[in-house]
Motif scaffolding. Structure first.
Motif, PDB file in Angstrom:
ATOM      1  N   PHE A  39      37.746  42.184  41.647  1.00  0.00           N
ATOM      2  CA  PHE A  39      36.487  41.443  41.700  1.00  0.00           C
ATOM      3  C   PHE A  39      36.636  39.943  41.516  1.00  0.00           C
ATOM      4  CE2 PHE A  39      37.189  42.975  37.429  1.00  0.00           C
ATOM      5  CZ  PHE A  39      36.991  41.838  36.655  1.00  0.00           C
ATOM      6  N   ASP A  40      37.709  39.463  40.900  1.00  0.00           N
ATOM      7  CA  ASP A  40      37.838  38.010  40.762  1.00  0.00           C
ATOM      8  C   ASP A  40      39.025  37.434  41.528  1.00  0.00           C
ATOM      9  OD1 ASP A  40      39.919  38.714  39.066  1.00  0.00           O
ATOM     10  OD2 ASP A  40      39.244  37.456  37.416  1.00  0.00           O
ATOM     11  N   VAL A  41      39.499  38.197  42.509  1.00  0.00           N
ATOM     12  CA  VAL A  41      40.533  37.691  43.416  1.00  0.00           C
ATOM     13  C   VAL A  41      39.822  37.195  44.670  1.00  0.00           C
ATOM     14  CG1 VAL A  41      42.536  38.330  44.816  1.00  0.00           C
ATOM     15  CG2 VAL A  41      42.262  39.294  42.524  1.00  0.00           C
ATOM     16  N   PRO A  42      40.109  35.980  45.097  1.00  0.00           N
ATOM     17  CA  PRO A  42      39.439  35.465  46.305  1.00  0.00           C
ATOM     18  C   PRO A  42      39.689  36.379  47.511  1.00  0.00           C
ATOM     19  CG  PRO A  42      40.723  33.731  45.218  1.00  0.00           C
ATOM     20  CD  PRO A  42      41.059  35.026  44.535  1.00  0.00           C
ATOM     21  N   SER A  43      38.645  36.569  48.299  1.00  0.00           N
ATOM     22  CA  SER A  43      38.785  37.378  49.515  1.00  0.00           C
ATOM     23  C   SER A  43      37.925  36.770  50.613  1.00  0.00           C
ATOM     24  CB  SER A  43      38.372  38.829  49.261  1.00  0.00           C
ATOM     25  OG  SER A  43      37.033  38.900  48.835  1.00  0.00           O
ATOM     26  N   SER A  44      38.270  37.099  51.843  1.00  0.00           N
ATOM     27  CA  SER A  44      37.533  36.618  53.003  1.00  0.00           C
ATOM     28  C   SER A  44      36.507  37.654  53.422  1.00  0.00           C
ATOM     29  CB  SER A  44      38.490  36.371  54.171  1.00  0.00           C
ATOM     30  OG  SER A  44      39.467  35.424  53.799  1.00  0.00           O
ATOM     31  N   VAL A  45      35.500  37.205  54.135  1.00  0.00           N
ATOM     32  CA  VAL A  45      34.461  38.111  54.620  1.00  0.00           C
ATOM     33  C   VAL A  45      35.083  39.205  55.472  1.00  0.00           C
ATOM     34  CG1 VAL A  45      32.412  38.286  56.079  1.00  0.00           C
ATOM     35  CG2 VAL A  45      32.644  36.378  54.486  1.00  0.00           C
ATOM     36  N   TYR A  46      36.029  38.860  56.339  1.00  0.00           N
ATOM     37  CA  TYR A  46      36.621  39.880  57.204  1.00  0.00           C
ATOM     38  C   TYR A  46      37.394  40.915  56.384  1.00  0.00           C
ATOM     39  CZ  TYR A  46      41.456  38.158  57.068  1.00  0.00           C
ATOM     40  OH  TYR A  46      42.718  37.818  56.673  1.00  0.00           O
ATOM     41  N   GLN A  47      38.062  40.496  55.283  1.00  0.00           N
ATOM     42  CA  GLN A  47      38.771  41.449  54.427  1.00  0.00           C
ATOM     43  C   GLN A  47      37.775  42.417  53.781  1.00  0.00           C
ATOM     44  OE1 GLN A  47      40.580  38.385  51.997  1.00  0.00           O
ATOM     45  NE2 GLN A  47      42.622  39.037  52.644  1.00  0.00           N
ATOM     46  N   ASP A  48      36.669  41.879  53.302  1.00  0.00           N
ATOM     47  CA  ASP A  48      35.654  42.729  52.678  1.00  0.00           C
ATOM     48  C   ASP A  48      35.063  43.712  53.685  1.00  0.00           C
ATOM     49  OD1 ASP A  48      35.982  41.497  50.220  1.00  0.00           O
ATOM     50  OD2 ASP A  48      34.425  40.008  50.598  1.00  0.00           O
ATOM     51  N   ARG A  49      34.885  43.288  54.896  1.00  0.00           N
ATOM     52  CA  ARG A  49      34.331  44.196  55.911  1.00  0.00           C
ATOM     53  C   ARG A  49      35.326  45.268  56.315  1.00  0.00           C
ATOM     54  NH1 ARG A  49      30.910  39.647  59.167  1.00  0.00           N
ATOM     55  NH2 ARG A  49      29.246  39.531  57.605  1.00  0.00           N
ATOM     56  N   ILE A 103      44.824  35.567  38.988  1.00  0.00           N
ATOM     57  CA  ILE A 103      43.810  36.106  38.079  1.00  0.00           C
ATOM     58  C   ILE A 103      44.104  35.749  36.631  1.00  0.00           C
ATOM     59  CG2 ILE A 103      43.252  38.052  39.579  1.00  0.00           C
ATOM     60  CD1 ILE A 103      45.066  39.763  37.725  1.00  0.00           C
ATOM     61  N   SER A 104      43.113  36.022  35.780  1.00  0.00           N
ATOM     62  CA  SER A 104      43.315  35.840  34.343  1.00  0.00           C
ATOM     63  C   SER A 104      43.936  37.108  33.758  1.00  0.00           C
ATOM     64  CB  SER A 104      41.973  35.551  33.667  1.00  0.00           C
ATOM     65  OG  SER A 104      41.147  36.692  33.730  1.00  0.00           O
ATOM     66  N   VAL A 105      44.490  36.969  32.565  1.00  0.00           N
ATOM     67  CA  VAL A 105      45.114  38.112  31.899  1.00  0.00           C
ATOM     68  C   VAL A 105      44.074  39.197  31.617  1.00  0.00           C
ATOM     69  CG1 VAL A 105      46.318  38.856  29.793  1.00  0.00           C
ATOM     70  CG2 VAL A 105      46.941  36.707  30.897  1.00  0.00           C
ATOM     71  N   SER A 106      42.866  38.806  31.222  1.00  0.00           N
ATOM     72  CA  SER A 106      41.835  39.806  30.918  1.00  0.00           C
ATOM     73  C   SER A 106      41.440  40.576  32.175  1.00  0.00           C
ATOM     74  CB  SER A 106      40.616  39.149  30.280  1.00  0.00           C
ATOM     75  OG  SER A 106      40.047  38.189  31.150  1.00  0.00           O
ATOM     76  N   SER A 107      41.421  39.918  33.325  1.00  0.00           N
ATOM     77  CA  SER A 107      41.114  40.613  34.577  1.00  0.00           C
ATOM     78  C   SER A 107      42.194  41.627  34.908  1.00  0.00           C
ATOM     79  CB  SER A 107      40.974  39.629  35.735  1.00  0.00           C
ATOM     80  OG  SER A 107      39.849  38.813  35.557  1.00  0.00           O
TER      81      SER A 107
END
Length: 138
Positions: A39-49, A103-107
């Protein structure tokens, strides 16, 4: 239908609903932990689709297996094989330097907990898959 098959059946429906929800949140790009593992890793719209239509395919497989788990035992077996592969891949991703740098360690801890949750769900399915077969054979 035996008790173990009933548990398997409803567990498959839960998986269908989960993967349908995953497909929906990825389609709209709404990053919800548990439904959106990274959830807190950057992603592109096409990857999400892409993830959305693949998760929808999983939901369809789970729903089909739910409809008649005794008839679709080979589909349940395929779901279990694919699920095992997915969990191994999530473990590899969770340990990768690329993800850990972004990402952060907590993530990272949350990602591991989410992966563990999927593993325990998969293990639940596996147990009731074999139990339903054993009760059918007796």
């Amino acid at each position: 239908m035996g008790q173990n098959t009933i548990v398997l059946k409803w567990s498959l429906l839960a998986g269908a609903l989960y993967f349908f929800a995953v497909a929906c949140v990825h389609l709209v790009g709404f990053k919800v932990p548990v439904l959106y593992i990274y959830f807190d890793v950057p992603s592109s719209v096409y990857q999400d689709r892409i993830i959305s239509f693949l998760a929808f395919g999983w939901a369809a497989c789970f729903f089909t297996a739910y409809s008649e788990p005794e008839k679709y035992r080979s589909l349940v077996r395929a779901i279990l094989f694919a699920g095992a592969y997915a969990i191994v891949m999530l473990c590899i991703i969770n340990g990768s330097a690329d993800v850990n740098a972004a990402i952060s360690v907590s993530s990272a801890d949350v990602f591991r907990v989410e992966t563990a949750g999927l593993f325990f769900y998969w293990l639940w399915l596996l147990v009731f898959f074999f139990r339903s077969r054993a009760s059918r054979d007796s």
